[in-house]
Design an enzyme around this catalytic site. Structure first.
Site, short mmCIF file in Angstrom:
data_model
loop_
_atom_site.label_atom_id
_atom_site.label_comp_id
_atom_site.label_asym_id
_atom_site.label_seq_id
_atom_site.Cartn_x
_atom_site.Cartn_y
_atom_site.Cartn_z
CG ASP A 234 47.36 73.13 30.40
OD1 ASP A 234 48.26 74.00 30.18
OD2 ASP A 234 47.60 71.91 30.47
CG ASP B 202 52.97 86.92 26.70
OD1 ASP B 202 53.52 85.91 26.23
OD2 ASP B 202 53.02 87.24 27.91
CD GLU C 28 53.47 82.57 28.80
OE1 GLU C 28 53.76 81.41 28.44
OE2 GLU C 28 54.22 83.26 29.53
CG HIS D 213 51.62 73.50 35.17
ND1 HIS D 213 52.20 74.35 34.24
CD2 HIS D 213 52.52 73.39 36.18
CE1 HIS D 213 53.38 74.73 34.68
NE2 HIS D 213 53.60 74.16 35.85
CG ASN E 76 50.99 77.84 34.63
OD1 ASN E 76 49.90 77.30 34.65
ND2 ASN E 76 51.73 77.94 33.54
#
Ligand SMILES: [Mg+2]
Length: 318
Positions: A195, A178, A221, A191, A186
């Site tokens: 990404d 993770d 994530e 975002h 973010n």
């Protein structure tokens, strides 16, 4: 384009070769049905075939039946039967055997050309269909953003690897990885950058694992990595390599240099794991991951070596 002509009569064969060469085809010749099947079964075989009905070894309809019985992962061959027979039962028998079309000998040039044209059209439709099906399959099994396995696929890979591991008596290890503080990444960068970070993380994971390991996107994530034939001792080494593949070199995204870390929860599954619900095994990795977070992140915790005993792990040693 390549075309196969299977014809036992030498003169007819050479005449047909000459005609088709004039049409612009690269002509491959076979003298009987058996030879024709061999040529059509090779890699990069002709996709168009003009097959004489009456031939030694294997006649036209039998050749069609053999070709159609082959595995569907080979490209489709469009088969035109050449017949000097006139009765309609014969034609029906040929088409039922798997021929796409038929021509009566002697062939008229214009008709031959027109029938071949139809063959081309069918083959290009077939190709588009195959391509569309492959794209659909890819989209159904892969994560759109990162291109690695999606959740459903990685879970089904876990199941099949556990079965294989039980059969071959080899341990299978799972790592739940993770990205640390991803929400604030973010929030800070937006975002789109977020990404791109996930894409880069997926890429580094894929570069780090062996070819027969599997990397999937488990959630936002969160990544799930399946390591085949990997015991507890090697799991720790492998997890550390994965952790360092992210932590040791910052990510370069657009003009930004972004340092991130990951936390890892791992578990090793022995033979008995195959009988356990997958949810329990994943819960164990998840508990280990939670502990890695709780202990300060950027680290790995392993369930099967007792580090997550506090939450009462399932005993799944071999
Ligand atoms: Mg013949």
């Amino acid at each position: 384009m390549k075309i196969l002509v299977a014809e036992d009569d030498r003169v007819s064969r050479l005449l047909m070769q000459r005609t088709l060469t004039k049409f612009g085809y690269e002509v491959v010749l076979a003298e009987d049905g058996r030879q024709a099947v061999e040529i059509l079964s090779q890699h990069d075989a002709p996709r168009l075939a003009l097959i004489d009905w009456m031939m030694p070894e294997l006649d036209g309809p039998s050749l069609c039946r053999e070709m159609r019985a082959q595995h569907r992962d080979t490209p489709y061959v469009y088969i035109i039967l050449l017949t000097s027979k006139q009765s309609s039962e014969d034609v029906v028998a040929g088409l039922e055997a798997g021929a796409d079309d038929y021509l009566t000998k002697p062939c008229q040039m214009a008709e031959l050309r027109a029938r071949l044209h139809t063959g081309h059209r069918i083959l290009s439709l077939e190709d588009r269909l195959v391509k569309a099906r492959e794209e659909m399959r890819y989209r159904a099994t892969h994560d759109a953003l990162t291109g690695i396995w999606n959740r459903a696929s990685i879970l089904s890979l876990v199941r099949s690897e556990l079965q294989r591991g039980a059969r071959e008596l080899r341990p299978v290890s799972l790592l739940l990885c993770d990205v640390d503080h991803f929400k604030s990444v973010n929030d800070n960068y937006g975002h789109i950058i977020g990404d791109q970070i996930l894409e880069e993380v997926a890429k580094r994971f894929k570069d780090e694992v062996r070819g027969y390991d599997a990397v999937g996107r488990y959630g936002g994530e969160e990544f799930l990595i399946v390591l085949s034939d990997c015991d507890t001792a090697s799991l720790e080494v492998r997890a550390e390599a994965l952790r360092r593949s992210i932590a040791d070199s910052p990510l370069l995204i657009d003009d930004l240099v972004i340092s991130i870390t990951i936390s890892i929860g791992g578990t090793t599954c022995g033979k008995a794991a195959v009988d356990l619900p997958l949810e329990l095994i994943l819960a164990e990795a998840d508990t280990a991951l939670y502990q890695a977070k709780a202990r300060g992140r950027n680290r790995s915790v392993f369930a099967s070596n007792g580090t997550s005993q506090a939450t009462g792990p399932i005993s799944i040693s071999a």
